[in-house]
Each structure stands twice: as structure tokens, then as C-alpha cells.
Motif scaffolding. Structure first.
Motif: not given
Length: 423
Positions: A304-333
Motif C-alpha cells: 500500500n502506497p505512502p499517501i503523503l507522497s501521493m498527495a504531493a504528486i497529485k498537486a503537481s499533476l493537476e498543474l500539468f493537466n491544467e497546462v498540458g504537456i504539449e504547451k509546456l514542451t512548446e515553451k520549453s523549446k
């Protein structure tokens, strides 16, 4: 190739038209001794903390405080199925189907678990191929797997290396190795982006080539997940592993990710190490039933997973989902291209970028090689409030990360670099 201009006004103008510039405000930026934001170009080692993270972790602390064990079922985000809150967003980040992705363990642990299943040596096919300058933990892991199976970890390890006096790997060399030794190779395990040079390998090309020779293929995506569009499913790779504390901003030592291609999802006969969290969820708590593996990547879970670590991952992934990896890589380039432009304009023989200049063959990291290297230039950059890192023997790694770095960050970093190398 984008056209860039010199001068601070140009950098400010690019920030003003950058649709992602406001996301910087959603991160905690470390301060220097004068209370000013540092120039943080070290997301390739540890990503910055999203401001959401504290709220998400506090939610789980409150539920633990108020509910105790009942939090597994009654928490705002029930802990029993917390992984479900991460899988869809993580799958999008790495270009996978939800059934192919799981968040569990740490990176090298996941690599070993994958090799239990996908490194199946025989008398005639037992060798492992990695890039010569692989990240040390990858090298240590595959060497230990070879020894575990009774093989010599020097004779059985094949190294894909650059040509003499070159920094980057060429596919011609890989093709030659496979032509000569492909029938002896059981597994190819490559870092999707090389940690030292920043070279982003063509996953699909390598996988297609390797499969033609009957080799299984895995990638360590530690420096690629959240940085480039990986398209793991379409690449056809058998497995991949990655951490979440670099570009995915989930905190030091946070849980890792794992990908197993859909074609392996229902192969219950695949050899693997098992634990009760990979058992059928419907009968998991009956305790005495025979093992019944969950289909897909979740079938490689152990505990069974450590929930506190998963909570931090959830917070970050929601930002990624909001922006989209496509737009992030476009700016990155665009941002990394601007950084490259400014460094090249220094016209200084003391430094050289060894990362590929093709934007499709790198992420946001640029590796700056220092002539007659010692660590003094990096130390001076650190004292000038530039946070980057040094990798022996002679490279300063800098990663302008699109979620929280700006064009003015890059401008001022290169201005500081110019001043230091001219002193």
C-alpha cells in the motif's frame, strides 16, 4: 529555428507574451541572502514546490488526525484507491494509456521489478546493453541483475558509446552493435534523456530496431518525464520507469512512476515479484485467496502506497493537466533555444554546449562543458544566486523549466556567466 534578439528588453517582451508566465506564481521560488528570487535552473535535479502542495498534504494529515484507519475509505480522497487520482494525469504526461501506468516505489526499485519480468536470460541470449555514460544507479542496477543471474557483469554488459572525441551517441553505432551481437542481447535499457549530455533519444526508433533482433526494451525516463513528450505507448517500448522529484515537482525522494506496455497487460504468466497490492482489488482483503494479479501496470505493485507522497504528486499533476504537456514542451523549446542563443553569442572558447542543438533531440536541459575544468565557475555562479548543478568531470547543467522559469531568468543567468568568465 526561432529568431532571437539580444538585450533585456527582448527578454521582458517574451515574458509579456508568454501564456504560461503566470504559472511561476504558483511555485515557491527560493530566495538569496538579500531576499531576492534566485535564478533556479535546477529542475533537472529537484523541481520547485508548487504552492498547492502544502494544502494537499494538509488535507491528508487532517483526515488521518480525524479519521484514523477509517481514512482508507472515508477520507476526502479515500486512501485505498488514491492511485486512481494520479493515473490519468500521469498517463497523459508520459503519453500512455491509464492501464499502462502506476505510481509506486522509487525509480531504481521499479527498474529492478521491471527487470525481474523483462530480463529473462537464456544460455545464448543473456547480455544487457546500456549507454556507456548511463546514470550510475542504472549501471549499478543492471550489473547487479547480471550477477544475480550468474553472469559476469563486465563480459555481459554491452556499452553503447559515442565516437572518439564526440559527446553524443550515434544510432549507427547502436545498429552495428545489434547487427553483431543482437542475438546475444536480452535487454536494452537506456536513459531516455542522458543525464550528462541532455541528449534525448528516439525511443520509437530504438525500440523498433531492438525488437527486430528479439530484444526487450526499457527506458529510464527520470530526466524526461514532465520535460518532453515521451509518447511511451506509441514508441512500443516494453517498460519505462521515472522519478517524480525532478520536472514533476513532487518533492525530494517522492514516489516514482512505472509504465508497462498494454500488450503485456494481461500476461499473468509473466515472471514478477508480487505483493498484496498487485492482487485483485475485489478479493484483496479476503486475505486467504490465491494470488490473482491485477491487469496492467498496477499488477506490479507490492505494498500500500505512502499517501503523503501521493498527495504531493497529485498537486503537481493537476498543474500539468491544467497546462498540458504539449504547451509546456512548446515553451520549453523556445526558452531553451533562447538560452542556447545567448550562450553561443558569448563566443567564448572556455565554454561549449554539448547538448544537441536540434530541439527535438533534447529537453530543457543544456549541458555547458567547461574547458580546463574545475568546479570554480560553478561555485561562482552559485555565489551569484544562480542555482544549477555540476557533473564531473567538466559540465554545468542548467535546466530552464517552462512551468516556473522566465526569459528574464535566462537573460540574467547568461549575463552573470559572461561576467564571471571574463574576469
Amino acid at each position: 529555428m526561432l529568431n532571437y534578439n539580444l538585450g533585456l528588453d527582448y527578454a521582458k517582451e517574451q515574458d509579456s507574451i508568454d501564456h504560461l508566465s503566470n504559472y511561476r506564481n504558483q511555485f515557491h521560488i527560493p530566495k538569496d541572502k538579500y531576499g531576492k528570487d534566485v535564478i533556479y535552473l535546477c529542475g533537472n535535479s529537484l523541481g520547485l514546490q508548487p504552492k498547492l502542495t502544502k494544502t494537499y498534504i494538509n488535507q491528508e494529515l487532517e483526515d488521518w488526525k480525524n479519521l484514523g484507519v477509517d481514512g482508507h475509505f472515508e477520507a476526502k480522497n479515500p486512501w485505498l484507491d488514491y492511485n486512481k487520482l494520479l493515473i490519468k494525469n500521469m498517463a497523459h504526461v508520459v503519453g500512455a494509456k491509464p492501464i499502462e501506468v502506476v505510481v509506486m516505489n522509487t525509480l531504481t526499485t521499479n527498474l529492478h521489478l521491471m527487470m525481474v519480468s523483462f530480463y529473462q536470460p537464456t544460455k545464448s541470449r543473456y547480455k544487457i546493453l546500456i549507454e556507456k555514460d548511463a546514470f550510475p544507479s542504472d549501471k549499478y542496477a543492471v550489473e547487479s541483475q547480471l550477477r544475480h543471474h550468474g553472469y559476469d557483469d563486465k563480459e555481459s554488459l554491452i556499452l553503447w558509446e559515442p565516437r572518439k572525441n564526440e559527446a553524443l551517441n550515434r544510432y549507427e553505432e547502436l545498429e552495428a552493435i545489434l547487427k553483431n551481437q543482437g542475438h546475444e542481447i536480452a535487454l536494452i535499457m537506456i536513459g531516455a534523456i542522458n543525464y550528462y549530455t541532455g541528449q534525448y533519444f528516439d525511443l520509437k526508433h530504438i525500440t523498433t530496431l531492438a525488437h527486430q533482433y528479439g530484444c526487450k526494451v526499457g527506458f529510464d525516463c527520470a530526466h524526461a518525464a514532465g520535460n518532453v513528450q515521451l509518447n511511451l505507448h506509441d514508441s512500443g517500448v516494453d517498460f519505462a520507469v521515472w522519478c517524480t522529484y525532478k520536472y514533476l515537482n513532487a518533492g525530494p525522494g517522492s514516489l516514482a512512476g512505472c509504465f508497462v506496455h498494454e500488450r503485456h497487460a494481461y500476461k499473468k504468466e509473466l515472471n514478477r515479484f508480487t505483493g498484496w497490492w498487485s492482487h485483485n482489488k475485489e478479493t484483496r482483503f479476503k486475505m486467504r485467496d490465491n494470488f490473482d494479479v491485477i491487469p496492467g501496470a498496477e499488477g506490479w505493485q507490492l505494498s500500500n502506497p505512502p499517501i503523503l507522497s501521493m498527495a504531493a504528486i497529485k498537486a503537481s499533476l493537476e498543474l500539468f493537466n491544467e497546462v498540458g504537456i504539449e504547451k509546456l514542451t512548446e515553451k520549453s523549446k523556445s526558452l531553451t533555444g533562447y538560452f542556447e542563443f545567448l550562450v553561443n553569442k558569448l563566443n567564448n572558447n572556455a565554454i561549449k554546449i554539448i547538448t544537441p542543438n536540434n530541439p527535438n533531440e533534447r529537453g530543457c536541459q543544456l549541458s555547458i562543458q567547461v574547458k580546463n575544468a574545475n568546479k570554480s565557475l560553478h561555485k561562482k555562479l552559485t555565489e551569484a544566486s544562480v542555482v544549477c548543478d555540476w557533473r564531473e568531470p567538466d559540465v554545468i547543467r542548467c535546466a530552464p523549466t517552462p512551468l516556473y522559469n522566465s526569459f528574464t531568468d535566462v537573460y540574467f543567468m547568461v549575463e552573470k556567466l559572461k561576467k564571471l568568465i571574463n574576469e
